[in-house]
Motif scaffolding. Structure first.
Motif, mmCIF file in Angstrom:
data_model
loop_
_atom_site.group_PDB
_atom_site.id
_atom_site.type_symbol
_atom_site.label_atom_id
_atom_site.label_comp_id
_atom_site.label_asym_id
_atom_site.label_seq_id
_atom_site.Cartn_x
_atom_site.Cartn_y
_atom_site.Cartn_z
ATOM 1 N N LEU A 14 5.218 7.443 17.342
ATOM 2 C CA LEU A 14 4.122 7.996 16.554
ATOM 3 C C LEU A 14 4.382 7.671 15.093
ATOM 4 N N LEU A 15 3.454 6.969 14.485
ATOM 5 C CA LEU A 15 3.578 6.593 13.083
ATOM 6 C C LEU A 15 2.552 7.388 12.298
ATOM 7 N N VAL A 16 3.028 8.201 11.367
ATOM 8 C CA VAL A 16 2.160 9.067 10.576
ATOM 9 C C VAL A 16 2.336 8.691 9.105
ATOM 10 N N ASP A 17 1.233 8.520 8.421
ATOM 11 C CA ASP A 17 1.262 8.112 7.025
ATOM 12 C C ASP A 17 0.701 9.229 6.155
ATOM 13 N N GLY A 18 1.394 9.525 5.090
ATOM 14 C CA GLY A 18 0.881 10.518 4.155
ATOM 15 C C GLY A 18 1.957 10.970 3.190
ATOM 16 N N ALA A 41 -0.474 3.518 -9.363
ATOM 17 C CA ALA A 41 -1.610 2.602 -9.262
ATOM 18 C C ALA A 41 -1.643 1.909 -7.901
ATOM 19 N N VAL A 42 -0.488 1.529 -7.383
ATOM 20 C CA VAL A 42 -0.409 0.904 -6.055
ATOM 21 C C VAL A 42 -0.821 1.899 -4.979
ATOM 22 N N SER A 43 -0.336 3.112 -5.089
ATOM 23 C CA SER A 43 -0.670 4.159 -4.127
ATOM 24 C C SER A 43 -2.174 4.424 -4.092
ATOM 25 N N VAL A 44 -2.790 4.524 -5.248
ATOM 26 C CA VAL A 44 -4.234 4.775 -5.329
ATOM 27 C C VAL A 44 -5.008 3.586 -4.766
ATOM 28 N N ALA A 45 -4.579 2.373 -5.078
ATOM 29 C CA ALA A 45 -5.270 1.183 -4.567
ATOM 30 C C ALA A 45 -5.204 1.124 -3.049
ATOM 31 N N ARG A 46 -4.051 1.452 -2.467
ATOM 32 C CA ARG A 46 -3.918 1.460 -1.007
ATOM 33 C C ARG A 46 -4.791 2.544 -0.386
ATOM 34 N N ARG A 48 -7.562 3.714 -1.601
ATOM 35 C CA ARG A 48 -8.939 3.261 -1.740
ATOM 36 C C ARG A 48 -9.279 2.258 -0.637
ATOM 37 N N LEU A 49 -8.357 1.348 -0.316
ATOM 38 C CA LEU A 49 -8.591 0.393 0.767
ATOM 39 C C LEU A 49 -8.796 1.108 2.097
ATOM 40 N N LEU A 50 -7.966 2.105 2.358
ATOM 41 C CA LEU A 50 -8.103 2.871 3.605
ATOM 42 C C LEU A 50 -9.437 3.594 3.664
ATOM 43 N N ILE A 51 -9.848 4.185 2.562
ATOM 44 C CA ILE A 51 -11.123 4.902 2.518
ATOM 45 C C ILE A 51 -12.291 3.927 2.697
ATOM 46 N N ASP A 52 -12.245 2.813 1.990
ATOM 47 C CA ASP A 52 -13.337 1.847 2.032
ATOM 48 C C ASP A 52 -13.486 1.167 3.391
ATOM 49 N N HIS A 53 -12.383 1.077 4.148
ATOM 50 C CA HIS A 53 -12.404 0.339 5.413
ATOM 51 C C HIS A 53 -12.102 1.220 6.615
ATOM 52 N N VAL A 56 -13.390 0.281 10.119
ATOM 53 C CA VAL A 56 -12.845 -0.862 10.868
ATOM 54 C C VAL A 56 -11.370 -0.687 11.204
ATOM 55 N N ILE A 57 -10.746 0.352 10.677
ATOM 56 C CA ILE A 57 -9.341 0.587 10.983
ATOM 57 C C ILE A 57 -9.260 1.337 12.300
ATOM 58 N N SER A 58 -8.536 0.775 13.221
ATOM 59 C CA SER A 58 -8.430 1.370 14.554
ATOM 60 C C SER A 58 -7.114 2.111 14.697
ATOM 61 N N THR A 59 -7.148 3.244 15.378
ATOM 62 C CA THR A 59 -5.923 3.997 15.647
ATOM 63 C C THR A 59 -5.379 3.673 17.018
ATOM 64 N N ARG A 60 -6.033 2.772 17.708
ATOM 65 C CA ARG A 60 -5.592 2.406 19.064
ATOM 66 C C ARG A 60 -5.127 0.967 19.071
ATOM 67 N N ALA A 61 -4.067 0.725 19.817
ATOM 68 C CA ALA A 61 -3.539 -0.644 19.943
ATOM 69 C C ALA A 61 -4.344 -1.430 20.949
#
Length: 61
Positions: A14-18, A41-46, A48-53, A56-61
């Motif tokens: 289980l990989l959890v990000d936060g 700045a890197v943290s905020v940019a990442r 933003r990418l997660l929010i914007d996409h 299309v980001i899948s939680t299933r392999a």
């Protein structure tokens, strides 16, 4: 999320990000933890990418 609950196999990873997952009251729940020390700045940019996409980001392999 409206997805049904699923049960992982005992060998699953289980990989959890936060950023807040390293809080004292949560750290006892993890077997391992990795903290990536990046600039704000890197943290905020990442984030933003997660929010914007998120559509299309899948939680299933």
């Amino acid at each position: 999320m409206d997805a049904p609950a699923e049960v992982a196999s005992p060998s699953a990873l289980l990989l959890v990000d936060g950023i807040f997952l390293h809080r004292d009251e949560l750290v006892r729940h993890w077997d391992f933890s990795v903290f990536l020390d990046v600039g704000f700045a890197v943290s905020v940019a990442r984030a933003r990418l997660l929010i914007d996409h998120r559509d299309v980001i899948s939680t299933r392999a």
